[in-house]
Motif scaffolding. Sequence first.
Motif, mmCIF file in Angstrom:
data_model
loop_
_atom_site.group_PDB
_atom_site.id
_atom_site.type_symbol
_atom_site.label_atom_id
_atom_site.label_comp_id
_atom_site.label_asym_id
_atom_site.label_seq_id
_atom_site.Cartn_x
_atom_site.Cartn_y
_atom_site.Cartn_z
ATOM 1 N N ARG A 1 -0.877 5.150 -7.533
ATOM 2 C CA ARG A 1 0.332 5.526 -8.255
ATOM 3 C C ARG A 1 0.697 4.467 -9.289
ATOM 4 O O ARG A 1 0.633 3.271 -9.000
ATOM 5 C CB ARG A 1 1.504 5.687 -7.288
ATOM 6 N N PHE A 2 1.130 4.913 -10.433
ATOM 7 C CA PHE A 2 1.635 4.001 -11.460
ATOM 8 C C PHE A 2 3.165 4.059 -11.464
ATOM 9 O O PHE A 2 3.808 4.130 -12.504
ATOM 10 C CB PHE A 2 1.010 4.333 -12.813
ATOM 11 N N ASN B 1 1.487 -5.537 -9.703
ATOM 12 C CA ASN B 1 2.304 -6.694 -10.065
ATOM 13 C C ASN B 1 1.916 -7.905 -9.231
ATOM 14 O O ASN B 1 1.810 -9.031 -9.760
ATOM 15 C CB ASN B 1 3.789 -6.373 -9.861
ATOM 16 N N GLN B 2 1.690 -7.709 -7.940
ATOM 17 C CA GLN B 2 1.320 -8.808 -7.057
ATOM 18 C C GLN B 2 -0.028 -9.411 -7.447
ATOM 19 O O GLN B 2 -0.228 -10.627 -7.374
ATOM 20 C CB GLN B 2 1.284 -8.311 -5.606
ATOM 21 N N LEU B 3 -0.939 -8.564 -7.888
ATOM 22 C CA LEU B 3 -2.288 -9.031 -8.233
ATOM 23 C C LEU B 3 -2.375 -9.601 -9.644
ATOM 24 O O LEU B 3 -2.988 -10.642 -9.872
ATOM 25 C CB LEU B 3 -3.281 -7.866 -8.112
ATOM 26 N N TRP B 4 -1.776 -8.904 -10.589
ATOM 27 C CA TRP B 4 -2.011 -9.216 -11.998
ATOM 28 C C TRP B 4 -0.749 -9.654 -12.750
ATOM 29 O O TRP B 4 -0.823 -9.928 -13.957
ATOM 30 C CB TRP B 4 -2.611 -7.988 -12.706
ATOM 31 N N ASN B 5 0.385 -9.655 -12.064
ATOM 32 C CA ASN B 5 1.653 -10.023 -12.695
ATOM 33 C C ASN B 5 1.981 -9.119 -13.884
ATOM 34 O O ASN B 5 2.504 -9.568 -14.909
ATOM 35 C CB ASN B 5 1.639 -11.499 -13.130
ATOM 36 N N VAL B 6 1.655 -7.834 -13.734
ATOM 37 C CA VAL B 6 1.994 -6.854 -14.774
ATOM 38 C C VAL B 6 3.240 -6.092 -14.351
ATOM 39 O O VAL B 6 3.519 -5.947 -13.153
ATOM 40 C CB VAL B 6 0.830 -5.870 -15.040
ATOM 41 N N ASN B 7 3.982 -5.584 -15.315
ATOM 42 C CA ASN B 7 5.238 -4.900 -15.024
ATOM 43 C C ASN B 7 5.266 -3.438 -15.440
ATOM 44 O O ASN B 7 6.177 -2.706 -15.053
ATOM 45 C CB ASN B 7 6.397 -5.621 -15.719
ATOM 46 N N THR B 8 4.293 -3.022 -16.254
ATOM 47 C CA THR B 8 4.314 -1.650 -16.762
ATOM 48 C C THR B 8 3.037 -0.906 -16.384
ATOM 49 O O THR B 8 1.963 -1.518 -16.230
ATOM 50 C CB THR B 8 4.449 -1.621 -18.295
ATOM 51 N N GLN C 1 -2.999 0.073 -16.218
ATOM 52 C CA GLN C 1 -4.064 1.013 -16.574
ATOM 53 C C GLN C 1 -5.117 0.362 -17.469
ATOM 54 O O GLN C 1 -6.315 0.644 -17.350
ATOM 55 C CB GLN C 1 -3.453 2.244 -17.247
ATOM 56 N N LYS C 2 -4.681 -0.521 -18.358
ATOM 57 C CA LYS C 2 -5.636 -1.217 -19.233
ATOM 58 C C LYS C 2 -6.568 -2.112 -18.423
ATOM 59 O O LYS C 2 -7.778 -2.164 -18.669
ATOM 60 C CB LYS C 2 -4.880 -2.052 -20.273
ATOM 61 N N ILE C 3 -6.014 -2.821 -17.453
ATOM 62 C CA ILE C 3 -6.839 -3.703 -16.616
ATOM 63 C C ILE C 3 -7.834 -2.884 -15.799
ATOM 64 O O ILE C 3 -9.022 -3.223 -15.709
ATOM 65 C CB ILE C 3 -5.945 -4.562 -15.699
ATOM 66 N N ILE C 4 -7.360 -1.783 -15.208
ATOM 67 C CA ILE C 4 -8.248 -0.934 -14.408
ATOM 68 C C ILE C 4 -9.359 -0.348 -15.268
ATOM 69 O O ILE C 4 -10.536 -0.337 -14.878
ATOM 70 C CB ILE C 4 -7.432 0.182 -13.713
ATOM 71 N N ALA C 5 -9.012 0.118 -16.463
ATOM 72 C CA ALA C 5 -10.025 0.682 -17.366
ATOM 73 C C ALA C 5 -11.063 -0.361 -17.749
ATOM 74 O O ALA C 5 -12.274 -0.079 -17.773
ATOM 75 C CB ALA C 5 -9.350 1.251 -18.611
ATOM 76 N N GLU C 6 -10.614 -1.583 -18.021
ATOM 77 C CA GLU C 6 -11.539 -2.662 -18.390
ATOM 78 C C GLU C 6 -12.455 -3.008 -17.220
ATOM 79 O O GLU C 6 -13.668 -3.182 -17.388
ATOM 80 C CB GLU C 6 -10.734 -3.901 -18.818
ATOM 81 N N GLN C 7 -11.885 -3.089 -16.027
ATOM 82 C CA GLN C 7 -12.688 -3.467 -14.860
ATOM 83 C C GLN C 7 -13.623 -2.341 -14.399
ATOM 84 O O GLN C 7 -14.605 -2.600 -13.706
ATOM 85 C CB GLN C 7 -11.772 -3.880 -13.704
ATOM 86 N N GLY C 8 -13.318 -1.111 -14.788
ATOM 87 C CA GLY C 8 -14.159 0.011 -14.374
ATOM 88 C C GLY C 8 -15.071 0.541 -15.452
ATOM 89 O O GLY C 8 -15.730 1.566 -15.266
ATOM 90 N N LEU D 1 0.856 -1.186 0.000
ATOM 91 C CA LEU D 1 0.000 0.000 0.000
ATOM 92 C C LEU D 1 0.892 1.235 0.000
ATOM 93 O O LEU D 1 2.019 1.178 0.478
ATOM 94 C CB LEU D 1 -0.899 0.006 1.238
ATOM 95 N N PRO D 2 0.379 2.388 -0.502
ATOM 96 C CA PRO D 2 -0.901 2.529 -1.183
ATOM 97 C C PRO D 2 -0.865 1.829 -2.534
ATOM 98 O O PRO D 2 0.158 1.251 -2.908
ATOM 99 C CB PRO D 2 -1.040 4.042 -1.337
ATOM 100 N N PHE D 3 -1.962 1.867 -3.271
ATOM 101 C CA PHE D 3 -2.047 1.148 -4.538
ATOM 102 C C PHE D 3 -1.007 1.688 -5.512
ATOM 103 O O PHE D 3 -1.001 2.871 -5.849
ATOM 104 C CB PHE D 3 -3.448 1.269 -5.112
ATOM 105 N N ASN D 4 -0.092 0.826 -5.911
ATOM 106 C CA ASN D 4 1.027 1.245 -6.757
ATOM 107 C C ASN D 4 1.453 0.064 -7.629
ATOM 108 O O ASN D 4 0.823 -1.001 -7.620
ATOM 109 C CB ASN D 4 2.164 1.761 -5.882
ATOM 110 N N MET D 5 2.528 0.216 -8.359
ATOM 111 C CA MET D 5 2.936 -0.828 -9.305
ATOM 112 C C MET D 5 3.277 -2.153 -8.611
ATOM 113 O O MET D 5 3.092 -3.223 -9.188
ATOM 114 C CB MET D 5 4.123 -0.345 -10.151
#
Length: 368
Positions: A176-177, A104-111, A116-123, A96-100
Amino acid sequence: MTKKYDFLIVGAGFFGSICARELTNQGYSCLVIEKREHIGGNCYTEKRDDIHLHVYGAHIFHTSNERVWKWINQYATFNHYTNRPIANYKGELFALPFNMWTFNQLWNVNTPEEAQKIIAEQGKDIVGEPQNLEEQAIKLVGKDIYEKLIKGYTAKQWIKDPKELPKEIIKRLPVRFTFDTNYFNDRFQGIPEGGYTQIFEKLLDGIEVRLNVDYLADKDAYNALANKVIYTGPIDSYFDYQHGELEYKTTRFDHVKKEYPNHQGVAVMNFTDAEVPYTRIIEHKHFEFNETEKTWISYEYPEPYEAGKTEPYYPVNDAVNNELFSKYQALAAAESQVYFGGRLGEYKYYDMHQIIERALTMVETFTP
């Protein structure tokens, strides 16, 4: 008739203590009365086994206001503590707070782009302006993070469904990204070396303070002692709840001593699933980097607020309560010699640095 004091100050927390110090420095005579058995309000710290325990929950000082930072540093030396809490969801740990790191821990993303793409899709189902905390959270960080790290924690903390809470609450949390895990964005941050109570002892040095005094039980008699009153208690209780009770969030703290040196390896750990009854565990030694053979931890349990029976900590600034507060504001404006300040007196969620600024601003309106 000449009164004994220029100012009666009700409450020995930050707002009241600052007013007392600054007004005394201006040459006014002040009497401070406090309902509790100690000064310092919710910032009160107590030394146990060489650890300064934050009796009413974690207080981490942070500000970008240089004037406020210089002012508070008159009364204590601050260390370099940086708040980097951990979220615990059923044994899974997240930054925390919500950051890269979180993404990464949740979605195994690195960038940032992937996150942002996952968040946009889910929202994407949140169309237009979010109407409540749940919608705002999903739009900010997506459904996965909302379900794991926000929903259960928020429902416990406020004892309300997040759909019933104002969206502004979640906007306090940084998103934060980057891989920055510093919870606060402020330029200055730290914990006073030696705890907070020393600050209040210095602020109130040489000023008459009476503890265990219930101002509202004999308001007229206390008001008769001074020309002006600064009141920092709940504004609705001052007016005897004549428009009804304002809603506050309150918490019970269970302080536990452990006979080993390190319980969780971090000062603040949030427990975000609904099944765990407490919202977080604070391990106080980590605020001051203490090397001790024992440790003290505090469990935080949200509880329903009962006016006059439980401590009010945070105002619930939803539309209903804000409308009710406006009625009390009108009554307060009609009080010619009584000034209302602080979280409870102004029914507003202030951090410590904001309280300092408010108090310093108020006393500037009084001239000797």
